[in-house]
Scaffold this active site. Structure first.
Site: not given
Ligand code: SF4
Ligand SMILES: Cc1cc2nc3c(=O)[nH]c(=O)nc-3n(C[C@H](O)[C@H](O)[C@H](O)COP(=O)(O)O)c2cc1C
Length: 701
Positions: A364, A174
């Site tokens: 999140c 990348y």
């Molecule tokens: S994957 Fe983990 S860090 Fe990303 S939104 Fe879902 S809970 Fe939050």
């Protein structure tokens, strides 16, 4: 006091990089930078919150070495001296919390968005970047020398801005460095080709030379590198082990080991739960075996217990985490305090990465403050708040309000808390991490929890609250398909009523009498015992469905239910009249479900007309024009006739449509009470919406 995580808590002292503990924040490009490529207040607030959370080192996101080859429209650069000042302010803000910080320095190469403004992407060879699809131009040897100097100059600015080190990005095949050291992208035949360890590393070594010369030898340099590329023809682990000592000799002070290559859904870089936990540890250990500098490992190390073992076993020196620190910035402090049960753990839902792709926002799902650290605040005004509904939104609202010092009454009509998150955690166990955390936090806080309490305008008024937060969830409507009224058809609405232990006439007729009696008499009293784990165990030996199941509807819950049934030996078909499955999630999450369907041999037909439901089949009509994506309109020969087909099922489940239900909220508002409706009662929105709207409501109290 002896720490329950002695290894994670111990400082790193053996090397140029000296840290107060072994926890590192892995880079995550937030898209929060200003449009002029400088750090914004929002970006600063986001990282300062992680610094407050006790992490030893923050690697802030990707920062480009030149101003022209941006990574994203709102990402940062150190491509000119004028940018030093802004970075110095970011560094100073983070340093105030006794936390070290470094940028991830990179020339974006094939991943540059320069074509958006008429420029050209650059690479070792002509490469098509998976995300954007632009072909890069092959760099000349003279240009490589110039770019190495750009790296050196950016490194000088890193030092002048006061950073504690820098990470050079060379992972995942990348950007420019990652592309040069991978045979998948480096197709050159000159002295910079990917053949032989000297040639493969030539450009990287020249970059390191410039970095050392211009930044000074005392600035610790971490190199992010894939242990191996997990792809046919990609760099092998053996190759990485061969070049690692050369890189140390050239000035690398630490490795951050990940794995895989990037595709347009960053599948190998941001691993899904299908990969399991701690994915790159063996690669990190293999590299640690050949170098004497500290090795950091990243990739689904989402639990402190796992992280502690990795260091205790000598497999790595440092643990880098990305998503866990989005989900809970205070993860490290909770580790250091010996309260790991208080960590709000990542549930691998991919909302962060999917929301970044679509809304330029790193939201999140379980942490409503992520990216809104400086925006949302909770007043400690000691109000009386009634929260109605003990599902995701209600639990989160009660928790936040209690944390903010309000007096909270939480009313839930069931005998236990959890609402639809209990069912969601049963069929998709990743969700259970959040359910358990919410329940534990609500128990810990001074919240007056009243289960088996049906709220009404009268009972709420009797509490004399300053505000009411209504989180009563949605209702599921059964679509009007011919045959849906037959007794043998199970519905989403019925499943919810069964889980609640309250059968209503509109659905009860679908169950035999004895099952109705069982649900009405047993489910309610047993509810407090019915954890997702227990329900999953019970479902391994009994479920009220036959061997072959047809599910009509393909929202996220329907997909997860299909996987749940297939994992328990059922043959499952999913039928959807719309074109898109699970429209409520993003591409990465959707693709993960498609991959699971593939593995579990679940058939999926979207864009079909559901004609009728029969005794043991669903009759569909394949609409030619839709089925071949419009091509039928152009070529009659390849059109699929509108023919009826029968999809057999011993059991048929009609998932139904989740629709808003604001009846109680409207009544309360009409009665003059300060009311906030949150979560699914205002329409389908999953955990992310429930948690976000809960925080927004509490911030207004
Ligand atoms: S994957 Fe983990 S860090 Fe990303 S939104 Fe879902 S809970 Fe939050
Ligand atoms: C939203 C998001 C943005 C990311 N941005 C970067 C980045 O800019 N540079 C990078 O090297 N890795 C990036 N990553 C990858 C992470 O650093 C990390 O390697 C990966 O998420 C696996 O770690 P985790 O399981 O702890 O999340 C990003 C990950 C996420 C979730």
């Amino acid at each position: 006091m002896t720490s329950s995580f002695p290894f994670l808590s111990s400082p790193l002292t053996n090397g140029k990089l000296q840290l107060k503990n072994r926890m590192v924040m892995s880079p995550m490009t937030t898209s929060y930078a200003n449009a002029d490529q400088t750090p914004s207040q929002r970006l600063t607030d986001h990282f300062v919150e992680r610094a407050k959370g006790g992490v030893g080192l923050i690697t802030v996101e990707l920062v480009t070495v030149d101003t022209e080859h941006r990574y994203l429209p709102n990402s940062m650069t150190l491509g000119d001296d004028q940018y030093i000042e802004g970075h110095r302010r970011l560094v100073d803000a983070i340093h105030q919390h006794d936390c070290k910080v470094q940028p991830q320095i990179s020339h974006t190469g094939p991943e540059s968005i320069a074509p958006m403004s008429g420029g050209q992407t650059l690479g070792p060879s002509i490469n098509i970047a998976p995300v954007w699809g632009w072909p890069s131009r092959e760099l000349t040897v003279d240009e490589l020398a110039e770019i190495a100097i750009q790296y050196g100059e950016a490194a000088r600015r890193v030092r002048e801005a006061g950073y504690d080190g820098m990470e050079l990005h060379a992972a995942h095949c990348y950007n420019l460095l990652g592309s040069f050291i991978s045979p998948l992208r480096n197709k050159r035949s000159d002295e910079y080709s990917a053949h032989g360890k000297e040639r493969k590393t030539r450009f990287l070594l020249e970059v390191l030379e410039q970095v050392k010369a211009r930044a000074g030898g005392d600035l610790p340099i971490t190199l992010s590198i894939s242990g191996y590329e997990r792809y046919p023809g990609g760099r092998t682990l053996e190759d990485t082990q061969l070049i690692a000592p050369m890189l140390v000799a050239a000035g690398v002070d630490c490795f951050r080991v990940s794995g895989g290559v990037s595709d347009n859904l960053v599948t190998g870089m941001v691993n899904s739960s299908e990969y399991g936990y701690a994915v790159n540890v063996a690669q990190a250990e293999a590299i640690k075996n050949v170098v004497d500098v500290p090795v950091m490992v990243v990739g689904r190390i989402h639990d402190p217990e796992v992280a502690e073992d990795i260091i205790a076993n000598g497999q790595a020196d440092l643990i880098a985490m990305a998503r866990p620190l989005l989900a809970d910035p205070y993860f490290p402090k909770k580790v250091l305090a010996g309260t790991p049960e208080r960590i709000r753990r990542c549930i691998s839902c991919e909302n962060c990465i999917d929301s970044q792709a679509h809304q330029a926002n790193l939201a999140c799902a379980v942490n409503p403050l992520s990216g809104r650290e400086g925006e949302l605040s909770f007043a400690r005004s000691g109000k009386k708040v009634v929260v109605v509904g003990g599902g995701t939104g209600g639990l989160e609202a009660a928790r936040l309000a209690a944390e903010a010092g309000h007096r909270v009454v939480l009313m839930e009509k069931q005998r236990s808390l959890g609402g639809s998150l209990t069912l969601a955690s049963t069929v998709h166990s990743d969700n259970e991490r959040f359910l358990r955390w919410l329940l534990a936090e609500v128990k810990r806080l001074p919240i007056d929890v009243r289960t088996a309490t049906e709220a009404s305008v009268g009972s709420i008024r009797a509490e004399n609250p300053d505000a009411v937060i209504v989180a009563t969830g949605a209702v599921v409507e059964t679509p009007d398909i011919p045959g849906v009224e037959q007794q043998h058809v199970l519905t989403g609405a019925l499943l919810r009523q069964v889980a609640a232990g309250v059968l209503k006439d509109d659905q009860a007729f679908r169950l035999p009498r004895w099952q109705q009696t069982l649900v009405n008499s047993l489910v309610q009293p047993l509810q407090p015992l019915m954890t997702p784990g227990l329900l999953r165990r019970v479902s391994r030996w009994w479920m009220p469905v036959g061997r072959e199941v047809v599910i009509v509807g393909a929202d996220l819950v329907a997909l997860e239910l299909a996987e749940f049934l297939a994992e328990r030996g059922r043959r499952v078909h999913v039928l959807e009249s719309g074109r898109k499955i699970a429209p409520e999630v993003g591409n990465k999450r959707r693709k993960e479900h498609m991959d699971r369907f593939d593995k579990l041999k679940i058939t999926l037909n979207s864009s079909v007309d559901i004609v009728r439901i029969e005794k043991s089949a669903v009759v569909i009509e394949v609409n030619g024009a839709t089925a071949i994506n419009g091509a039928a309109a152009l070529n009659d020969d390849i059109a699929i006739n509108d023919a009826e087909r029968r999809i057999h099922g011993d059991s048929i489940i009609v998932a139904g449509n989740v629709v808003a239900n604001t009846v109680l909220a409207d009544e309360l508002e009409n009665a003059g009470m300060v009311t906030y409706a949150i979560g699914d009662c205002t329409g389908l929105g999953l955990i992310a919406k429930a948690v976000r709207t809960a925080a927004e409501a509490v911030s207004q109290l």
